[in-house]
Design an enzyme around this catalytic site. Structure first.
Site, PDB file in Angstrom:
ATOM      1  N   ARG A 135       0.810  -1.248   0.000  1.00  0.00           N
ATOM      2  CA  ARG A 135       0.000   0.000   0.000  1.00  0.00           C
ATOM      3  C   ARG A 135       0.830   1.278   0.000  1.00  0.00           C
ATOM      4  O   ARG A 135       0.363   2.345   0.387  1.00  0.00           O
ATOM      5  CB  ARG A 135      -0.978   0.013   1.174  1.00  0.00           C
ATOM      6  N   GLU A 184      11.370  19.586 -23.559  1.00  0.00           N
ATOM      7  CA  GLU A 184      10.586  19.854 -22.336  1.00  0.00           C
ATOM      8  C   GLU A 184      11.151  21.064 -21.591  1.00  0.00           C
ATOM      9  O   GLU A 184      10.401  21.826 -20.977  1.00  0.00           O
ATOM     10  CB  GLU A 184      10.562  18.619 -21.421  1.00  0.00           C
ATOM     11  N   GLU A 219      -3.790  17.675 -11.165  1.00  0.00           N
ATOM     12  CA  GLU A 219      -4.237  18.137 -12.481  1.00  0.00           C
ATOM     13  C   GLU A 219      -5.743  18.349 -12.568  1.00  0.00           C
ATOM     14  O   GLU A 219      -6.421  17.846 -13.467  1.00  0.00           O
ATOM     15  CB  GLU A 219      -3.760  17.170 -13.583  1.00  0.00           C
ATOM     16  N   HIS A 270       1.012  13.883 -28.623  1.00  0.00           N
ATOM     17  CA  HIS A 270       0.603  12.500 -28.340  1.00  0.00           C
ATOM     18  C   HIS A 270       0.046  11.830 -29.583  1.00  0.00           C
ATOM     19  O   HIS A 270       0.299  10.647 -29.832  1.00  0.00           O
ATOM     20  CB  HIS A 270      -0.451  12.466 -27.227  1.00  0.00           C
ATOM     21  N   ASN A 289       0.956  20.596 -20.425  1.00  0.00           N
ATOM     22  CA  ASN A 289       0.680  19.800 -21.634  1.00  0.00           C
ATOM     23  C   ASN A 289       0.787  20.619 -22.905  1.00  0.00           C
ATOM     24  O   ASN A 289       0.328  20.177 -23.973  1.00  0.00           O
ATOM     25  CB  ASN A 289      -0.717  19.168 -21.546  1.00  0.00           C
ATOM     26  N   LYS A 306       8.222  23.614 -13.107  1.00  0.00           N
ATOM     27  CA  LYS A 306       7.263  22.511 -13.004  1.00  0.00           C
ATOM     28  C   LYS A 306       6.768  22.373 -11.561  1.00  0.00           C
ATOM     29  O   LYS A 306       5.570  22.178 -11.322  1.00  0.00           O
ATOM     30  CB  LYS A 306       7.860  21.192 -13.500  1.00  0.00           C
ATOM     31  N   HIS A 315       9.416  11.389 -27.767  1.00  0.00           N
ATOM     32  CA  HIS A 315       8.402  12.224 -27.117  1.00  0.00           C
ATOM     33  C   HIS A 315       8.712  13.708 -27.349  1.00  0.00           C
ATOM     34  O   HIS A 315       7.841  14.488 -27.728  1.00  0.00           O
ATOM     35  CB  HIS A 315       8.384  11.891 -25.619  1.00  0.00           C
ATOM     36  N   ARG A 344      -2.426  22.659 -13.793  1.00  0.00           N
ATOM     37  CA  ARG A 344      -1.344  21.735 -14.165  1.00  0.00           C
ATOM     38  C   ARG A 344      -1.402  21.396 -15.654  1.00  0.00           C
ATOM     39  O   ARG A 344      -0.411  20.993 -16.249  1.00  0.00           O
ATOM     40  CB  ARG A 344      -1.387  20.477 -13.289  1.00  0.00           C
ATOM     41  N   HIS A 356       1.313  18.943 -26.203  1.00  0.00           N
ATOM     42  CA  HIS A 356       1.126  17.499 -26.012  1.00  0.00           C
ATOM     43  C   HIS A 356      -0.115  16.946 -26.698  1.00  0.00           C
ATOM     44  O   HIS A 356      -0.186  15.753 -26.953  1.00  0.00           O
ATOM     45  CB  HIS A 356       1.100  17.155 -24.521  1.00  0.00           C
ATOM     46  N   LYS A 385       3.824  11.728 -10.694  1.00  0.00           N
ATOM     47  CA  LYS A 385       3.001  10.858 -11.542  1.00  0.00           C
ATOM     48  C   LYS A 385       3.785   9.575 -11.796  1.00  0.00           C
ATOM     49  O   LYS A 385       4.949   9.623 -12.190  1.00  0.00           O
ATOM     50  CB  LYS A 385       2.701  11.519 -12.886  1.00  0.00           C
TER      51      LYS A 385
HETATM   52  N1  LIG Z   1       5.825  10.820 -14.704  1.00  0.00           N
HETATM   53  C1  LIG Z   1       5.836  11.908 -15.455  1.00  0.00           C
HETATM   54  O1  LIG Z   1       5.454  12.998 -15.018  1.00  0.00           O
HETATM   55  C2  LIG Z   1       6.332  11.820 -16.867  1.00  0.00           C
HETATM   56  C3  LIG Z   1       6.541  12.985 -17.598  1.00  0.00           C
HETATM   57  C4  LIG Z   1       7.068  12.877 -18.885  1.00  0.00           C
HETATM   58  C5  LIG Z   1       7.346  11.623 -19.422  1.00  0.00           C
HETATM   59  N2  LIG Z   1       7.114  10.502 -18.669  1.00  0.00           N
HETATM   60  C6  LIG Z   1       7.401   9.167 -19.206  1.00  0.00           C
HETATM   61  O2  LIG Z   1       8.800   9.058 -19.396  1.00  0.00           O
HETATM   62  C7  LIG Z   1       9.047   8.100 -20.411  1.00  0.00           C
HETATM   63  C8  LIG Z   1      10.115   8.635 -21.337  1.00  0.00           C
HETATM   64  O3  LIG Z   1      11.282   8.866 -20.588  1.00  0.00           O
HETATM   65  P1  LIG Z   1      12.732   8.926 -21.253  1.00  0.00           P
HETATM   66  O4  LIG Z   1      12.709   9.832 -22.403  1.00  0.00           O
HETATM   67  O5  LIG Z   1      13.673   9.165 -20.139  1.00  0.00           O
HETATM   68  O6  LIG Z   1      12.886   7.476 -21.900  1.00  0.00           O
HETATM   69  P2  LIG Z   1      13.493   6.104 -21.366  1.00  0.00           P
HETATM   70  O7  LIG Z   1      13.275   5.949 -19.908  1.00  0.00           O
HETATM   71  O8  LIG Z   1      12.986   5.043 -22.254  1.00  0.00           O
HETATM   72  O9  LIG Z   1      15.062   6.316 -21.626  1.00  0.00           O
HETATM   73  C9  LIG Z   1      15.554   6.400 -22.953  1.00  0.00           C
HETATM   74  C10 LIG Z   1      16.756   5.472 -23.155  1.00  0.00           C
HETATM   75  O10 LIG Z   1      17.908   6.039 -22.539  1.00  0.00           O
HETATM   76  C11 LIG Z   1      18.554   5.057 -21.718  1.00  0.00           C
HETATM   77  N3  LIG Z   1      19.239   5.814 -20.672  1.00  0.00           N
HETATM   78  C12 LIG Z   1      18.743   6.330 -19.535  1.00  0.00           C
HETATM   79  N4  LIG Z   1      19.658   7.094 -18.941  1.00  0.00           N
HETATM   80  C13 LIG Z   1      20.780   7.045 -19.693  1.00  0.00           C
HETATM   81  C14 LIG Z   1      22.054   7.639 -19.603  1.00  0.00           C
HETATM   82  N5  LIG Z   1      22.358   8.504 -18.638  1.00  0.00           N
HETATM   83  N6  LIG Z   1      22.971   7.369 -20.571  1.00  0.00           N
HETATM   84  C15 LIG Z   1      22.657   6.545 -21.599  1.00  0.00           C
HETATM   85  N7  LIG Z   1      21.441   5.975 -21.763  1.00  0.00           N
HETATM   86  C16 LIG Z   1      20.515   6.227 -20.809  1.00  0.00           C
HETATM   87  C17 LIG Z   1      17.439   4.166 -21.262  1.00  0.00           C
HETATM   88  O11 LIG Z   1      17.920   2.908 -20.842  1.00  0.00           O
HETATM   89  C18 LIG Z   1      16.591   4.089 -22.532  1.00  0.00           C
HETATM   90  O12 LIG Z   1      17.114   3.139 -23.415  1.00  0.00           O
HETATM   91  C19 LIG Z   1       7.724   7.838 -21.095  1.00  0.00           C
HETATM   92  O13 LIG Z   1       7.261   6.572 -20.700  1.00  0.00           O
HETATM   93  C20 LIG Z   1       6.816   8.928 -20.553  1.00  0.00           C
HETATM   94  O14 LIG Z   1       5.465   8.524 -20.479  1.00  0.00           O
HETATM   95  C21 LIG Z   1       6.624  10.578 -17.413  1.00  0.00           C
END
Ligand SMILES: NC(=O)c1ccc[n+]([C@@H]2O[C@H](COP(=O)([O-])OP(=O)(O)OC[C@H]3O[C@@H](n4cnc5c(N)ncnc54)[C@H](O)[C@@H]3O)[C@@H](O)[C@H]2O)c1
Length: 370
Positions: free
Chosen positions: A127, A191, A245, A260, A253, A235, A273, A249, A256, A149
């Protein structure tokens, strides 16, 4: 923007759930002391990815061990397609095997996928137990690592299952960004400039003056720490005003709604993204122009800034405006089937929840072909 924001952590002020974000080159080395001081857990599990990121997971696990916290490393397969309930279930089993109890901590060291999956596991295991984040991609440092999130994808769509679970602390080590692919690096830049577009025209100027230091070929860790810190401040202020949100908030977006749709049309492989959001921000400006909300000079600034960074601003060949518009109707944030937009009245002055008629959207998307 205060040009030098110093090294003080950024406070996310959410009452009992408040926490600090450290953004500095090399700060991952301090994770042992920070977790000990803030959480004082019985045990820790570090969740990291496979590939280049694993070394940072190991480093964090070593530092936690050195601080006297019994720690185990769990790896998730890297990639969006592993952001699933199955991955969460595997984590639960690993956490049980490691003996995590209600006073233990889950530490996520990786990109947004690792953060979202590990955060969801921490938010639901027994939990909900403590969670600490050390994002290692620019996207996760500028965006995903702030705000609590968490969640996973379903075959029907992205992020359809999740919980809000705020971390106890966040460490953003900008030295880890050196090993990121240029494409992932630029994706995060989208971003960062988004935060400048919606909240801080001075920050936009600062980003332009420091473009050389932030260039993908240079990645100056100190300049990055400043950019990440300011991005987090922006942020965090929005999250504090509206944690779940219900309203404001939504300004986060910006870009986005179209973004998306583009990601989904490209089956999440064709565009990152950040690339999709970059194109989406320019399209949103054009929708704003159609509605008489966004002045054309704002669109020009947004477009030129993104182009100078190396991000795309036009629909990729083969992505037709009609198909993009159709996908927007399926967006989970569309209320009763009508997509809503965040539009800019000026740089730093967004309006949100704006509905646009289909003809205006199509005209704007037509103009986004180039
Ligand atoms: N929770 C939130 O508020 C929020 C906001 C925006 C995006 N997201 C989510 O985040 C995800 C995208 O995140 P991302 O762009 O970090 O992608 P990701 O987590 O897939 O990372 C991209 C790639 O980089 C690699 N990697 C990570 N750190 C590294 C480093 N320092 N050096 C080399 N390689 C590295 C990872 O292994 C992966 O292959 C999506 O799923 C999206 O929905 C969440």
């Amino acid at each position: 923007m205060a040009q030098e924001t110093g090294n003080a952590p950024v406070r996310v002020d959410l009452g009992e759930r408040s926490y600090d974000i450290w953004a500095a080159p090399g700060c991952l080395n301090q994770i042992g002391e920070i977790v000990l001081h803030i959480v004082n857990p019985t045990r820790a599990v570090v969740v990291t990815g496979t590939g280049a990121v694993e070394r940072y997971g190991r480093l964090a696990a070593d530092r936690l061990d050195e601080a006297g916290i019994p720690t185990e490393l769990l790896r998730l397969r890297s990639g969006e397609r592993y952001k699933t309930l199955r991955a969460v279930e595997r984590l639960y089993h690993g956490m049980l095997r490691s003996g995590l109890d209600r006073k233990s901590v889950v530490v996520a060291v990786g990109g947004g996928v690792v953060g979202d999956v590990a955060g969801f596991a921490a938010g639901t295991y027994m939990r909900g137990i403590s969670f600490v984040q050390a994002p290692t991609t620019l996207l996760a440092q500028a965006d995903a690592g702030v705000g609590g999130k968490t969640g996973v994808n379903l075959p029907e769509g992205k992020n359809l299952v999740g919980v809000f679970h705020q971390p106890r602390a966040v460490l953003m080590d900008t030295e880890t960004l050196a090993t990121l692919s240029a494409r992932d690096y630029l994706s995060g830049m989208a971003e960062i400039v988004k935060h400048a577009f919606i909240r801080d025209a001075d920050f936009l100027d600062w980003l332009r003056w420091n473009a050389d230091r932030l260039d993908p070929a240079r990645r100056d860790a100190a300049a990055l720490a400043q950019a990440v810190r300011r991005s987090c401040e922006i942020k965090a202020a929005v999250v504090v005003a509206d944690e779940t949100e219900a309203g404001i908030r939504a300004v986060l977006n910006f870009g986005h709604t179209v973004g998306h749709a583009l990601e989904s049309l490209g089956s999440y492989r064709r565009l990152t993204h950040g690339e999709a959001v970059a194109i989406g921000m320019v399209a949103a400006c054009r929708i704003g122009e159609e509605l008489g909300i966004t002045p054309s000079n704002v669109t020009m600034t947004v477009r030129e800034t993104l182009r100078s960074i190396g991000l795309p601003t036009a629909l990729p060949p083969g992505m037709e405006p009609e198909a993009v518009a159709r996908h927007m109707m399926a967006d989970k944030k569309a209320t009763s089937g009508r997509p809503r937009f965040v539009l800019l009245q000026e740089l730093g002055q967004p309006v949100y929840g704006v509905e646009a008629d289909a003809a205006a959207v199509l005209r704007a998307l037509e103009r986004s072909r180039e």
